[in-house]
Design an enzyme around this catalytic site. Structure first.
Site, short mmCIF file in Angstrom:
data_model
loop_
_atom_site.label_atom_id
_atom_site.label_comp_id
_atom_site.label_asym_id
_atom_site.label_seq_id
_atom_site.Cartn_x
_atom_site.Cartn_y
_atom_site.Cartn_z
N GLY A 125 22.02 -11.44 -8.15
CA GLY A 125 22.66 -13.04 -8.26
C GLY A 125 22.45 -13.58 -7.17
O GLY A 125 23.00 -14.57 -6.65
N GLY A 126 21.30 -12.96 -6.26
CA GLY A 126 20.88 -13.71 -5.28
C GLY A 126 21.83 -13.87 -4.20
O GLY A 126 21.90 -14.75 -3.30
N SER A 205 17.23 -7.12 -8.53
CA SER A 205 17.40 -8.42 -7.85
C SER A 205 18.00 -8.48 -6.65
O SER A 205 17.53 -7.42 -5.52
CB SER A 205 17.63 -9.57 -8.52
OG SER A 205 17.30 -10.90 -8.25
#
Length: 536
Positions: A125-126, A205
């Site tokens: 989710g960055g 991610s």
């Protein structure tokens, strides 16, 4: 003699059922009532691993969970952490500051003495959202012969997890949350049948970036929190120092009217709804536009002692078996489809990596000439900037870590390329997009989102699922992806200094080994050479 054997087996089976972990689990500080699923897995959702980070605990490191004598219902998902840019209507419905929960999935017949391998998964989710909060481990457990326990975790993101004031606020709170969850696993996972001495830490991610940060935390100090690691699309983002990041704190405080000597107390007094109105991205100093993800880990000289490229170059990481890899088109979901000129492409890269120089941008442009002459339904430079961004931020960092593991004496290191094409995604021009392999790892119906149709029963990529789950469940169980791999798949050879090779997952479940091309290695070598100067 046979009667005695049958009797013994019956007794052992009875004892196993008697000793199996009950849905009601006593953790000492609280009791949690889970739910037995029809697929042989029991789940406990929304188990507190830390105290609610409210009031004075806002912007503070995670604290031990509070004692609660009331039985807690752990049958349904609990709140996830508040994301930057999320609609205010989500606060109090699906999102909350009170969000520090783990979710546990275990075979229903596991006992407290089972010592099952553990998979601790960190969602992405960055660092600005919890992007995969509803991942369910039951599918992977079934694929792995009921021989594991799966744990997923929420952690604070955006300003709640990564704000710094240069003085009173501990940097990288979100990473401290994750370590608190990993410590919770060490202390409590045996109560669910898991083995705290056999934990594979994984993530996708920003979760994969977190894996890299925990590998290199405190300069590679091994605190025994994990014993292997797998990272899907490692992200090396733009990293500032604590001092350089204070402007974010200042601007948020100004937006909320919190100036003067009591600014921090003022920020802690604001409601989550008030903060959310001001919780949006602004440009890095020197950039013209806001980055995709503004609140990210900072160099604090402690948990994050230096830039990620430097730490891995210097061998300052925990030496454990590891899997690294990426998707063929990791940049397509991040870059604007209407990117129409080379100038727009350069501006997008500069917004994400504010320290890029004009000379460096020129070299990157040379590496990625525009091949889109027709531009149907999208800007002519969309795929050009997607390729550059995808390799700069995701693919090359994963390759670099695999190189670093080999160079620093870790023989059990594997790398992959996920090249499984879904017809819908191909038609949209996305290619094989960022972290789509998560649908294969957990199973399309368990990954917590809308899976590509081709992965469902009868689809062209249905056969991909057992292949991927075979490798991943094998790695979780034995720290080697080959031990229990699917019989139809190739042996996944290790990455070596001489032979830089990776497995390629293709459409329809096909697997093959390949050496990375000289052109890709050249681009990755260049990104590694400029990585420290552009703060990766």
């Amino acid at each position: 003699m046979k009667r005695i054997q049958h009797f013994s087996v019956a007794i052992l089976s009875l004892l196993s059922s008697v000793d199996a972990v009950k849905p009601l689990v006593d953790l000492g500080y609280s009791n949690y009532q889970g739910k037995v699923l029809s697929n042989g897995v029991t789940q406990w959702l929304g188990v507190r691993y830390a105290a609610p980070p409210l009031g004075d605990l806002r912007f503070s490191p995670p604290q031990d969970p509070l004692n609660n004598d009331t039985v807690q219902d752990a049958k349904d998902w609990n709140f996830i952490c508040i994301g930057t840019g999320a609609a205010s209507s989500k606060i109090g419905t699906t999102q909350s500051e009170d969000c520090l929960f783990v979710n546990v999935f275990a075979p229903s017949d596991a006992t407290k003495d089972s010592k099952l391998p553990v998979f601790a998964f960190i969602q992405g989710g960055g660092f600005n959202t919890n992007s995969s909060p509803y991942v369910n481990g039951a599918g992977l457990i079934n694929a792995g012969d009921m021989d594991m326990v799966v744990v997923t975790m929420n952690y604070r993101v955006g300003p709640y997890g990564f704000i710094v004031d240069g003085d009173k606020i501990t940097p990288n709170i979100g990473l401290h949350d994750q370590r608190k969850a990993l410590k919770w696993v060490q202390k409590y996972i045996s109560k669910f049948g898991g083995d705290p001495d056999h934990v594979m830490m994984g993530g996708d991610s920003a979760g994969a970036a977190s894996v890299a940060h925990h590998l290199s935390a405190y300069g590679g100090k091994d605190e025994g929190l994990f014993h292997a690691a797998a990272a899907e699309s490692v992200s090396f983002a733009n990293m500032l120092t604590v001092k350089e990041s204070v402007y974010l704190y200042d601007n948020l405080a100004i937006r909320l009217g919190c100036v003067g000597k009591n600014a921090l107390a003022c920020l802690r007094s604001k409601s989550a709804l008030e903060i959310q109105v001001a919780n949006y991205n602004i440009p890095y100093p020197g950039a013209a536009a806001a980055p995709l993800y503004m609140w990210t880990p900072v160099i604090d000289g402690d948990l994050v002692p230096d830039l990620t490229y430097k730490l891995f170059e210097e061998g300052k990481f925990v030496k454990v078996p590891a899997i690294m890899g990426d998707d063929t088109n990791g940049g397509t979901v991040f870059t604007p489809k209407n990117t129409s000129t080379l100038a727009e492409s350069d501006a997008i890269l500069k917004a994400q990596f504010s320290f890029l120089t004009l000379e460096q941008l020129g070299t990157i442009n040379d590496f990625y000439p525009n091949k889109n002459d027709t531009c149907p339904n999208s800007g002519c430079y969309w795929r050009q900037v997607s390729d550059a961004y995808g390799e700069l931020r995701y693919m090359c960092p994963g390759i670099y870590i695999s190189n670093a593991f080999t160079q620093h004496g870790v023989p059990n290191s594997w790398n992959y390329l996920y090249n499984v094409e879904d017809p819908d995604q191909m038609a949209q021009g996305l290619g094989v997009p960022h972290t789509v392999e998560v649908y294969s790892i957990f199973g399309p119906e368990y990954a917590g989102g809308d899976p590509p149709v081709s992965y469902l029963e009868g689809g062209v990529n249905e056969d991909v699922i057992p292949v991927i789950q075979g490798y991943w469940s094998s790695f979780i169980r034995s720290f080697n992806p080959n031990t229990h791999r699917d019989s139809a798949s190739v042996k996944w050879e290790t990455w070596t200094k001489k032979r830089k090779q990776r497995i390629v997952f293709e459409t329809g479940g096909v697997t093959k080994m390949e050496k990375i091309s000289k052109d890709l290695q050249k681009r990755c070598d260049y990104f590694a050479s400029i990585g420290p100067s552009i703060r990766q």
